[in-house]
Write a protein that holds these residues in place. Structure first.
Motif, PDB file in Angstrom:
ATOM      1  N   LYS A   1     -21.584  88.462 -48.980  1.00 15.04           N
ATOM      2  CA  LYS A   1     -23.047  88.326 -49.037  1.00 15.04           C
ATOM      3  C   LYS A   1     -23.541  87.045 -48.384  1.00 15.04           C
ATOM      4  N   THR A   2     -22.838  85.929 -48.683  1.00 13.88           N
ATOM      5  CA  THR A   2     -23.342  84.656 -48.151  1.00 13.88           C
ATOM      6  C   THR A   2     -22.836  84.427 -46.745  1.00 13.88           C
ATOM      7  N   ARG A   3     -23.682  84.580 -45.786  1.00 12.79           N
ATOM      8  CA  ARG A   3     -23.284  84.371 -44.400  1.00 12.79           C
ATOM      9  C   ARG A   3     -24.068  83.226 -43.776  1.00 12.79           C
ATOM     10  N   THR A   4     -24.532  82.314 -44.593  1.00 14.96           N
ATOM     11  CA  THR A   4     -25.273  81.175 -44.067  1.00 14.96           C
ATOM     12  C   THR A   4     -24.542  79.885 -44.430  1.00 14.96           C
ATOM     13  N   ILE A   5     -24.913  78.824 -43.737  1.00 12.34           N
ATOM     14  CA  ILE A   5     -24.425  77.487 -44.081  1.00 12.34           C
ATOM     15  C   ILE A   5     -25.429  76.922 -45.081  1.00 12.34           C
ATOM     16  N   ASN A   6     -24.942  76.520 -46.250  1.00 10.11           N
ATOM     17  CA  ASN A   6     -25.862  76.072 -47.301  1.00 10.11           C
ATOM     18  C   ASN A   6     -25.693  74.577 -47.570  1.00 10.11           C
ATOM     19  N   PHE A   7     -26.817  73.881 -47.596  1.00  9.15           N
ATOM     20  CA  PHE A   7     -26.811  72.420 -47.735  1.00  9.15           C
ATOM     21  C   PHE A   7     -27.290  71.997 -49.127  1.00  9.15           C
ATOM     22  N   PHE A   8     -26.529  71.084 -49.738  1.00 11.86           N
ATOM     23  CA  PHE A   8     -26.899  70.559 -51.060  1.00 11.86           C
ATOM     24  C   PHE A   8     -26.948  69.033 -50.991  1.00 11.86           C
ATOM     25  N   LEU A   9     -28.058  68.474 -51.422  1.00  8.50           N
ATOM     26  CA  LEU A   9     -28.202  67.015 -51.436  1.00  8.50           C
ATOM     27  C   LEU A   9     -27.640  66.476 -52.750  1.00  8.50           C
TER      28      LEU A   9
ATOM     29  N   MET B   1     -16.493  58.919 -59.137  1.00  4.10           N
ATOM     30  CA  MET B   1     -17.902  59.141 -58.820  1.00  4.10           C
ATOM     31  C   MET B   1     -18.518  60.113 -59.813  1.00  4.10           C
ATOM     32  N   ILE B   2     -19.770  59.900 -60.113  1.00  5.18           N
ATOM     33  CA  ILE B   2     -20.489  60.840 -60.977  1.00  5.18           C
ATOM     34  C   ILE B   2     -21.573  61.500 -60.141  1.00  5.18           C
ATOM     35  N   ILE B   3     -21.651  62.807 -60.206  1.00  2.61           N
ATOM     36  CA  ILE B   3     -22.744  63.482 -59.510  1.00  2.61           C
ATOM     37  C   ILE B   3     -23.938  63.532 -60.458  1.00  2.61           C
ATOM     38  N   LYS B   4     -24.950  62.726 -60.124  1.00  4.14           N
ATOM     39  CA  LYS B   4     -26.111  62.613 -61.013  1.00  4.14           C
ATOM     40  C   LYS B   4     -27.159  63.636 -60.654  1.00  4.14           C
ATOM     41  N   SER B   5     -27.252  63.950 -59.353  1.00  2.00           N
ATOM     42  CA  SER B   5     -28.227  64.965 -58.967  1.00  2.00           C
ATOM     43  C   SER B   5     -27.687  65.804 -57.834  1.00  2.00           C
ATOM     44  N   ALA B   6     -27.985  67.081 -57.902  1.00  4.62           N
ATOM     45  CA  ALA B   6     -27.547  68.031 -56.876  1.00  4.62           C
ATOM     46  C   ALA B   6     -28.675  69.016 -56.673  1.00  4.62           C
ATOM     47  N   GLU B   7     -29.063  69.141 -55.408  1.00  3.72           N
ATOM     48  CA  GLU B   7     -30.244  69.954 -55.136  1.00  3.72           C
ATOM     49  C   GLU B   7     -29.995  70.802 -53.896  1.00  3.72           C
TER      50      GLU B   7
ATOM     51  N   SER C   1     -17.403  78.533 -57.389  1.00  5.48           N
ATOM     52  CA  SER C   1     -17.046  78.057 -58.731  1.00  5.48           C
ATOM     53  C   SER C   1     -16.745  76.567 -58.701  1.00  5.48           C
ATOM     54  N   LEU C   2     -16.028  76.114 -57.684  1.00  2.00           N
ATOM     55  CA  LEU C   2     -15.713  74.690 -57.569  1.00  2.00           C
ATOM     56  C   LEU C   2     -16.984  73.866 -57.360  1.00  2.00           C
ATOM     57  N   LEU C   3     -17.846  74.324 -56.457  1.00  2.00           N
ATOM     58  CA  LEU C   3     -19.068  73.547 -56.176  1.00  2.00           C
ATOM     59  C   LEU C   3     -19.940  73.461 -57.427  1.00  2.00           C
ATOM     60  N   ASN C   4     -20.004  74.536 -58.173  1.00  2.00           N
ATOM     61  CA  ASN C   4     -20.787  74.510 -59.412  1.00  2.00           C
ATOM     62  C   ASN C   4     -20.187  73.534 -60.427  1.00  2.00           C
ATOM     63  N   LEU C   5     -18.860  73.523 -60.470  1.00  2.00           N
ATOM     64  CA  LEU C   5     -18.177  72.625 -61.399  1.00  2.00           C
ATOM     65  C   LEU C   5     -18.365  71.157 -60.993  1.00  2.00           C
ATOM     66  N   LEU C   6     -18.236  70.887 -59.712  1.00  2.00           N
ATOM     67  CA  LEU C   6     -18.395  69.512 -59.226  1.00  2.00           C
ATOM     68  C   LEU C   6     -19.787  68.981 -59.530  1.00  2.00           C
ATOM     69  N   THR C   7     -20.764  69.838 -59.364  1.00  2.00           N
ATOM     70  CA  THR C   7     -22.148  69.394 -59.540  1.00  2.00           C
ATOM     71  C   THR C   7     -22.631  69.634 -60.962  1.00  2.00           C
ATOM     72  N   ASN C   8     -21.749  70.219 -61.784  1.00  2.00           N
ATOM     73  CA  ASN C   8     -22.092  70.494 -63.169  1.00  2.00           C
ATOM     74  C   ASN C   8     -23.329  71.375 -63.294  1.00  2.00           C
ATOM     75  N   ARG C   9     -23.455  72.302 -62.355  1.00  2.00           N
ATOM     76  CA  ARG C   9     -24.590  73.228 -62.382  1.00  2.00           C
ATOM     77  C   ARG C   9     -24.028  74.634 -62.351  1.00  2.00           C
ATOM     78  N   LYS C  10     -24.518  75.472 -63.242  1.00  2.00           N
ATOM     79  CA  LYS C  10     -23.921  76.803 -63.352  1.00  2.00           C
ATOM     80  C   LYS C  10     -24.169  77.666 -62.132  1.00  2.00           C
ATOM     81  N   LYS C  11     -25.343  77.501 -61.536  1.00  2.00           N
ATOM     82  CA  LYS C  11     -25.689  78.440 -60.468  1.00  2.00           C
ATOM     83  C   LYS C  11     -26.125  77.766 -59.184  1.00  2.00           C
TER      84      LYS C  11
END
Ligand code: GDP
Length: 199
Positions: free
Chosen positions: A58-66, A1-7, A38-48
Motif C-alpha cells: 500500500k505505501t508506495r511513497t517516501i514519508n518524512f517525519f520530523l 537520545m530521547i525522542i520528545k516529538s515526532a510529527e 512497527s520499529l518506527l512507531n516504537l522508536l517514536t513511541n507513537r502507535k500509529k
C-alpha cells in the motif's frame, strides 16, 4: 537520545515534494513486512505514526517525519512484493534512486532485514547500493523475539557475511513485540545525527 516529538510532515514521490530545508535525514529501507513501521512507531513511541501494513504494497511513497525539531526519519517504500508489475517496480526503483543518490541532508540509510532469514537477493542488492552511495553502516535485524539467543547470534553473523558488511558497519537485533533493541537503535541514531551536525 530521547525522542520528545515526532510529527509526520509529508509524503513524496518526486524531489519537488521533499521538505525544502536541509535538516539531517536518516532513512529506513527494507522488504515489505520486515517490521519497519512497527520499529518506527516504537522508536517514536507513537502507535500509529507509521502505518503498520495491513495490505502489503500500500505505501508506495517516501514519508518524512520530523523528530525533536532537529532531524528527520524517512520511511522508504518497501520492496519484495509478489505480483508487482514491471512498471511499478521500475517506478519504485526510480523513486528510490532519485532520493538516495541526490538527497543532500541524507546521512545514512538503515537497512532492515528479518533476523530469521538469510537476506534475500534484493536485500543484498540494496546493501550494495547503499555501500556505493556511502549510505551504509547500520543494519537492523527485526523480529528477534522469534529466535533463541543462540540462533539470533548465529544469524547476526550470517547476515553480516551475506550482506558483506564493512568492518565498521553495525548490526543490531530488535523486536517491536518485546520492545528490545530500541535503546541501541536510538543510540546509533544519536551518534549519526551528532556526527552530521558537527560536519
Ligand atoms: P512493514 O511492512 O515493514 O512496515 O512491517 P510492519 O511493521 O507492518 O510489520 C509486518 C508484520 O510483522 C506485522 O504483522 C507486525 O505485527 C509483525 N511484526 C513487526 N515487528 C515484529 C516483531 O518485532 N516481532 C514479531 N513477532 N512480529 C513483528
Amino acid at each position: 537520545m530521547i525522542i520528545k516529538s515526532a510529527e509526520f510532515i509529508g509524503s513524496a514521490v518526486k524531489p519537488d515534494q521533499y521538505p525544502e530545508d536541509n535538516l539531517p535525514e536518516i532513512a529506513f529501507a527494507g522488504r515489505s513486512n520486515v517490521g519497519k513501521s512497527s520499529l518506527l512507531n516504537l522508536l517514536t513511541n507513537r502507535k500509529k505514526l507509521a502505518k503498520v501494513s495491513a495490505t502489503p504494497g500500500k505505501t508506495r511513497t517516501i514519508n518524512f517525519f520530523l523528530i525533536n525539531n532537529a532531524f528527520r526519519i524517512v520511511d522508504l517504500p518497501g520492496y519484495g512484493f509478489a505480483n508487482v508489475s514491471k512498471a511499478e517496480s521500475q517506478s519504485w526503483g526510480n523513486m528510490m534512486e532519485t532520493y538516495l543518490s541526490k538527497r543532500e541532508g541524507l546521512k545514512i540509510c538503515v537497512l532492515l532485514v528479518d533476523s530469521r532469514h538469510k537476506p534475500s537477493a534484493q536485500d543484498v542488492q540494496m546493501y550494495d547500493y547503499l555501500k556505493y552511495y556511502h549510505l551504509n553502516g547500520l543494519v537492523i535485524a527485526t523480529k528477534a523475539d522469534k529466535l533463541s539467543k543462540n540462533e539470533l547470534n548465529k544469524n547476526l553473523s550470517m547476515i553480516r557475511r551475506e550482506l558483506d558488511m564493512e568492518k565498521d558497519d553495525v548490526i543490531l537485533a530488535e523486536s517491536a513485540l518485546n520492545k528490545t533493541g530500541v535503546d541501541e537503535v536510538l543510540a546509533s541514531i544519536d551518534r549519526i545525527v551528532n556526527i552530521s551536525s558537527e560536519v
